[in-house]
Design a protein around this motif. Structure first.
Motif, short mmCIF file in Angstrom:
data_model
loop_
_atom_site.label_atom_id
_atom_site.label_comp_id
_atom_site.label_asym_id
_atom_site.label_seq_id
_atom_site.Cartn_x
_atom_site.Cartn_y
_atom_site.Cartn_z
N GLY A 8 0.83 -1.19 0.00
CA GLY A 8 0.00 0.00 0.00
C GLY A 8 0.86 1.24 0.00
O GLY A 8 1.84 1.33 0.76
N VAL A 9 0.54 2.21 -0.85
CA VAL A 9 1.32 3.44 -0.95
C VAL A 9 0.41 4.65 -0.82
O VAL A 9 -0.76 4.62 -1.21
CB VAL A 9 2.09 3.53 -2.28
N ASP A 10 0.97 5.73 -0.25
CA ASP A 10 0.21 6.97 -0.09
C ASP A 10 1.05 8.21 -0.35
O ASP A 10 0.62 9.32 -0.08
CB ASP A 10 -0.40 7.04 1.32
N GLY A 11 2.25 8.02 -0.87
CA GLY A 11 3.11 9.16 -1.16
C GLY A 11 4.03 9.54 -0.04
O GLY A 11 4.85 10.46 -0.19
N SER A 12 3.96 8.87 1.12
CA SER A 12 4.82 9.19 2.25
C SER A 12 6.17 8.50 2.12
O SER A 12 6.33 7.53 1.38
CB SER A 12 4.15 8.75 3.56
N GLY A 15 5.84 5.01 3.15
CA GLY A 15 5.25 4.18 2.11
C GLY A 15 6.26 3.77 1.06
O GLY A 15 6.24 2.64 0.57
N LEU A 16 7.19 4.67 0.71
CA LEU A 16 8.22 4.32 -0.27
C LEU A 16 9.20 3.29 0.31
O LEU A 16 9.69 2.42 -0.40
CB LEU A 16 8.97 5.57 -0.72
N ALA A 71 6.18 5.05 -7.02
CA ALA A 71 6.33 3.81 -6.26
C ALA A 71 6.71 2.65 -7.17
O ALA A 71 7.56 1.82 -6.82
CB ALA A 71 5.03 3.50 -5.52
N VAL A 72 6.09 2.57 -8.34
CA VAL A 72 6.43 1.50 -9.30
C VAL A 72 7.89 1.62 -9.72
O VAL A 72 8.62 0.62 -9.82
CB VAL A 72 5.49 1.55 -10.51
N GLU A 73 8.34 2.85 -9.96
CA GLU A 73 9.74 3.06 -10.35
C GLU A 73 10.68 2.61 -9.22
O GLU A 73 11.70 1.96 -9.48
CB GLU A 73 9.97 4.53 -10.68
N ARG A 74 10.33 2.95 -7.98
CA ARG A 74 11.16 2.52 -6.84
C ARG A 74 11.22 1.00 -6.76
O ARG A 74 12.29 0.43 -6.51
CB ARG A 74 10.59 3.09 -5.54
N ALA A 75 10.10 0.34 -6.97
CA ALA A 75 10.07 -1.12 -6.91
C ALA A 75 10.95 -1.72 -7.99
O ALA A 75 11.71 -2.68 -7.73
CB ALA A 75 8.63 -1.61 -7.06
N PRO A 136 -0.49 -12.63 6.23
CA PRO A 136 0.48 -11.91 7.07
C PRO A 136 0.68 -10.47 6.60
O PRO A 136 0.67 -10.18 5.40
CB PRO A 136 1.75 -12.75 6.93
N VAL A 137 0.87 -9.58 7.57
CA VAL A 137 1.06 -8.15 7.29
C VAL A 137 2.44 -7.74 7.77
O VAL A 137 2.79 -7.96 8.93
CB VAL A 137 -0.03 -7.30 7.97
N LEU A 138 3.23 -7.13 6.87
CA LEU A 138 4.56 -6.65 7.19
C LEU A 138 4.52 -5.13 7.32
O LEU A 138 4.17 -4.44 6.36
CB LEU A 138 5.55 -7.08 6.11
N VAL A 139 4.86 -4.62 8.50
CA VAL A 139 4.87 -3.18 8.75
C VAL A 139 6.33 -2.72 8.78
O VAL A 139 7.13 -3.23 9.57
CB VAL A 139 4.17 -2.85 10.08
N VAL A 140 6.66 -1.74 7.92
CA VAL A 140 8.04 -1.36 7.67
C VAL A 140 8.32 0.03 8.22
O VAL A 140 7.53 0.96 8.02
CB VAL A 140 8.34 -1.38 6.15
#
Length: 295
Positions: A8-12, A15-16, A71-75, A136-140
C-alpha cells in the motif's frame, strides 16, 4: 502459479520504504508485486480534475497517478526482475488493503502514512490491517535493516503456530539465522503439576523454567525438520514478553509475532504484545493471524 505481494502506498516516505521492502520480498519469493493506492476523494465528492486556471496535469487524480508511478519506479529499481503491476482503487485504505489481502500471500505497509499525527509511532492503517488482514502483514519502518537475524516470539499457543511457520520460511528465504524467543514470568506461565501429593504446591527449584524450555523446544521441533538449513538460536527469558521482544528487535532485520497469543482475551483481534510491537519495535514487524481467525 506465482504468488502475490501487495504494498500500500500513499506518497509518504514510510510508504516508499515499504515499496522497497515489498519488492525485495517479492524477489526472494519469486512472486509478483502489486502497488496499490487507496483513492478516497471520489467518496467525498471532491472534484478530481485540475483547476481551469492551473496546469493540465493538476488535480487529485493526476497526483494519485504520479505517486503510484513513483512507487512502481522505486520497486523496479530495487528488484529489476520482479513483475510489478499497479492499481488506484476507490475506497478508504483499510477496506482496500483488506480486500487485496484476500488474494495475496503478504501485504506490506509503512508504519506511518500521510495522515499520521505528529508523535504517533505507527499509523491507524497499519494497526487495523494487522488485525483484519487475511494474510500476514509486514509493517516497515522508514529505513529497514537488511541484516541481522529474524526474531520470532514463541508462546506455545495454537494461534502462534502459524507465526512460527512464517518466521522459519522468512529466515530460509533471507538466508538469515532465526532467534526463537520465549519470554515467561510467574503470571503467564502455567503451573507445573505437583511432584508430591503431600505437598501439592512443592516443586524443585527450576521446574518452572525447565517447563518453559520444553515448551519452546516442542514449538520448534517440526519446523526445524522442514527447514534444516536455518540456524536456530533458542532464547528462554524470564521477563515481560513485550519488553523482551522490543529489545530483541534492536538487532533484528525482522520480528514475527502472532496477532494473539495464549494470554489474549476472547474476541480481541490483536493482543497486547503485537500492539506494543507495532508501536515500539525497532525493526520491521510481521503480524501473522491464525488461519481460522474471525473478524
Amino acid at each position: 502459479m506465482a504468488g502475490l505481494v501487495v504494498v500500500g502506498v500513499d506518497g509518504s516516505a514510510s510508504g516508499l520504504a515499504a515499496v522497497a521492502a515489498a519488492a525485495r520480498e517479492a524477489q526472494t519469493r519469486g512472486a509478483s508485486l502489486r502497488v496499490v493506492h487507496a483513492f478516497m476523494w471520489p467518496m467525498m465528492h471532491v472534484p478530481l480534475g485540475g483547476s481551469p486556471l492551473g496546469p493540465a496535469e493538476g488535480g487529485l487524480r493526476s497526483m494519485a497517478d504520479r505517486l503510484v508511478a513513483e512507487a512502481v519506479e522505486r520497486a523496479r529499481e530495487t528488484a529489476p526482475g520482479v513483475d510489478v503491476s499497479h492499481a488506484v482503487v476507490t475506497g478508504e485504505p483499510l477496506t482496500v488493503l483488506e480486500t487485496q489481502s484476500r488474494e495475496a500471500e503478504l501485504v506490506v505497509v509503512g508504519s506511518r502514512g500521510m495522515g499520521g499525527f505528529v508523535g504517533l509511532l505507527v499509523g491507524s492503517t497499519a494497526v487495523h490491517l494487522a488485525a483484519h488482514g487475511q494474510c500476514p502483514v509486514l509493517v516497515v519502518r522508514d529505513e529497514p535493516a537488511v541484516d541481522g537475524p529474524v526474531v520470532v516470539g514463541v508462546d506455545g499457543s495454537e494461534p502462534g503456530e502459524r507465526a512460527v511457520e512464517f518466521a522459519f520460511a522468512e529466515a530460509a528465504l533471507r538466508k538469515a539465522p532465526l532467534v526463537a524467543v520465549h519470554a515467561w514470568n510467574t503470571w503467564n506461565a502455567p503451573l507445573p503439576p505437583p511432584q508430591h501429593t503431600s505437598e501439592p504446591y512443592a516443586n524443585p527449584p527450576g521446574t518452572l523454567s525447565g517447563e518453559e524450555e520444553r515448551l519452546l523446544s516442542e514449538a520448534l521441533a517440526g519446523h526445524r525438520e522442514r527447514y534444516p538449513d536455518v540456524v536456530v538460536e533458542h532464547r528462554v527469558v524470564r521477563g515481560r514478553t513485550r519488553e523482551v521482544l522490543i529489545e530483541a528487535s534492536r538487532s533484528a532485520q525482522l520480528v514475527v509475532v502472532g496477532a494473539r497469543g495464549r494470554g489474549g482475551f476472547q474476541g480481541l483481534l490483536l493482543g497486547s504484545v503485537s500492539q506494543a510491537l507495532l508501536h515500539h519495535a525497532h525493526s520491521p514487524l510481521a503480524v501473522v493471524r491464525a488461519a481460522d481467525a474471525d473478524d
